[in-house]
Design a protein around this motif. Structure first.
Motif, mmCIF file in Angstrom:
data_model
loop_
_atom_site.group_PDB
_atom_site.id
_atom_site.type_symbol
_atom_site.label_atom_id
_atom_site.label_comp_id
_atom_site.label_asym_id
_atom_site.label_seq_id
_atom_site.Cartn_x
_atom_site.Cartn_y
_atom_site.Cartn_z
ATOM 1 N N ARG A 119 0.847 -1.184 0.000
ATOM 2 C CA ARG A 119 0.000 0.000 0.000
ATOM 3 C C ARG A 119 0.889 1.242 0.000
ATOM 4 O O ARG A 119 2.036 1.221 0.470
ATOM 5 C CB ARG A 119 -0.910 0.026 1.233
ATOM 6 N N SER A 120 0.355 2.344 -0.503
ATOM 7 C CA SER A 120 1.075 3.612 -0.492
ATOM 8 C C SER A 120 0.915 4.238 0.890
ATOM 9 O O SER A 120 -0.143 4.779 1.213
ATOM 10 C CB SER A 120 0.520 4.551 -1.567
ATOM 11 N N GLU A 173 5.025 6.152 -0.029
ATOM 12 C CA GLU A 173 5.325 5.404 -1.237
ATOM 13 C C GLU A 173 4.770 3.991 -1.118
ATOM 14 O O GLU A 173 4.392 3.554 -0.024
ATOM 15 C CB GLU A 173 6.826 5.363 -1.517
ATOM 16 N N ASN A 174 4.728 3.275 -2.228
ATOM 17 C CA ASN A 174 4.169 1.925 -2.246
ATOM 18 C C ASN A 174 5.117 0.980 -1.516
ATOM 19 O O ASN A 174 6.242 0.756 -1.950
ATOM 20 C CB ASN A 174 3.965 1.461 -3.692
ATOM 21 N N LYS A 210 5.665 -7.369 -8.940
ATOM 22 C CA LYS A 210 5.055 -6.308 -8.144
ATOM 23 C C LYS A 210 3.901 -5.673 -8.913
ATOM 24 O O LYS A 210 4.010 -5.388 -10.101
ATOM 25 C CB LYS A 210 6.097 -5.243 -7.804
ATOM 26 N N THR A 211 2.784 -5.474 -8.198
ATOM 27 C CA THR A 211 1.669 -4.717 -8.738
ATOM 28 C C THR A 211 1.417 -3.555 -7.785
ATOM 29 O O THR A 211 2.148 -3.367 -6.809
ATOM 30 C CB THR A 211 0.407 -5.581 -8.855
ATOM 31 N N SER A 212 0.366 -2.806 -8.029
ATOM 32 C CA SER A 212 0.071 -1.684 -7.142
ATOM 33 C C SER A 212 -0.365 -2.147 -5.759
ATOM 34 O O SER A 212 -0.220 -1.420 -4.774
ATOM 35 C CB SER A 212 -1.026 -0.806 -7.759
ATOM 36 N N GLY A 213 -0.899 -3.374 -5.668
ATOM 37 C CA GLY A 213 -1.424 -3.819 -4.380
ATOM 38 C C GLY A 213 -0.793 -5.062 -3.817
ATOM 39 O O GLY A 213 -1.207 -5.539 -2.755
ATOM 40 N N LYS A 263 2.971 -7.910 -3.856
ATOM 41 C CA LYS A 263 4.239 -8.394 -4.390
ATOM 42 C C LYS A 263 4.308 -9.899 -4.187
ATOM 43 O O LYS A 263 4.173 -10.391 -3.068
ATOM 44 C CB LYS A 263 5.442 -7.716 -3.730
#
Length: 211
Positions: free
Chosen positions: A92-93, A108-109, A129-132, A134
């Motif tokens: 998560r960011s 940051e993520n 890795k994706t936005s949500g 790893k």
């Protein structure tokens, strides 16, 4: 005034919900001992365990605290096998507390949990890795004979040093550990090639099971 709560769940062999209260404490409210997440291809059987997962210690966990978590695969079948473990870590960011300076970092993520793999026995095959999330996929370097167990992929799982308000209080975050096992393959193949064989065989097995 009631403090906000955010939830982190450690999921693999033992399922739990980790609740972060007021930016200081975390509570692991539930844990189930049923072994899950073992997928096989070919004529093999395997068991996934975590001998040192302590539900009592996990009942109250603080940000940055280290939990004992040691996924091990045992060959309980009659044929030798190649073994793989997949770990999915939520991202998560967020901003966290810098341990060296004591200051808040930039947002940051980030991975919400970290672990140190035993790379003397396991080899990292893929990471994505994706936005949500790893994803890590590791292969066990030795063929696992009947009755034998792997060494733990890792022994500890550390929760992120989160700050209050950085995590969504309405969402739970899982860290599933998945074992993939295939009957021993040609020793001349690389671990990546064997893993691809596992994917192909698993797909065939699933289609045959569906009829």
């Amino acid at each position: 005034m009631r403090k906000k709560r955010s939830f982190l769940a450690v999921v693999g062999l033992l399922v739990g919900t980790m609740s972060f209260a007021g930016g200081t404490a975390a509570y692991l409210s539930k844990s189930a001992g049923e072994v899950k997440n073992v997928f096989t291809a070919g004529s093999v059987k395997a068991q996934l365990t975590e001998a040192h997962w302590d539900t009592q210690k996990a009942s109250k966990v603080y940000p940055g605290q280290i939990l004992e978590k040691d996924p091990v695969v045992k060959n309980i079948g009659e044929n030798s096998a190649n073994v793989f473990l997949e770990v999915n870590v939520p991202m998560r960011s967020i901003a966290v507390l810098d341990g060296s300076t004591g200051r808040k970092t930039i947002r940051e993520n980030r991975e919400l949990f970290t672990f140190q793999a035993d790379e003397t026995k396991w080899t990292l095959l893929y990471q994505e890795k994706t936005s949500g999330n790893k994803k890590y996929i590791y292969g066990y370097k030795s063929v696992l004979n009947p009755g034998e167990s792997t060494t733990p992929l890792f022994r500890k799982l550390a929760a992120v040093s989160y700050l209050e308000g950085e995590l969504d209080a309405s969402v739970s975050y899982d860290v599933p550990v998945i074992a993939s096992v295939i009957q021993e393959q040609d020793g001349s193949k690389t671990m990546k090639e064997i893993y691809q064989e596992y994917l192909k065989q698993a797909d065939i097995d699933q289609k045959e099971a569906r009829g």
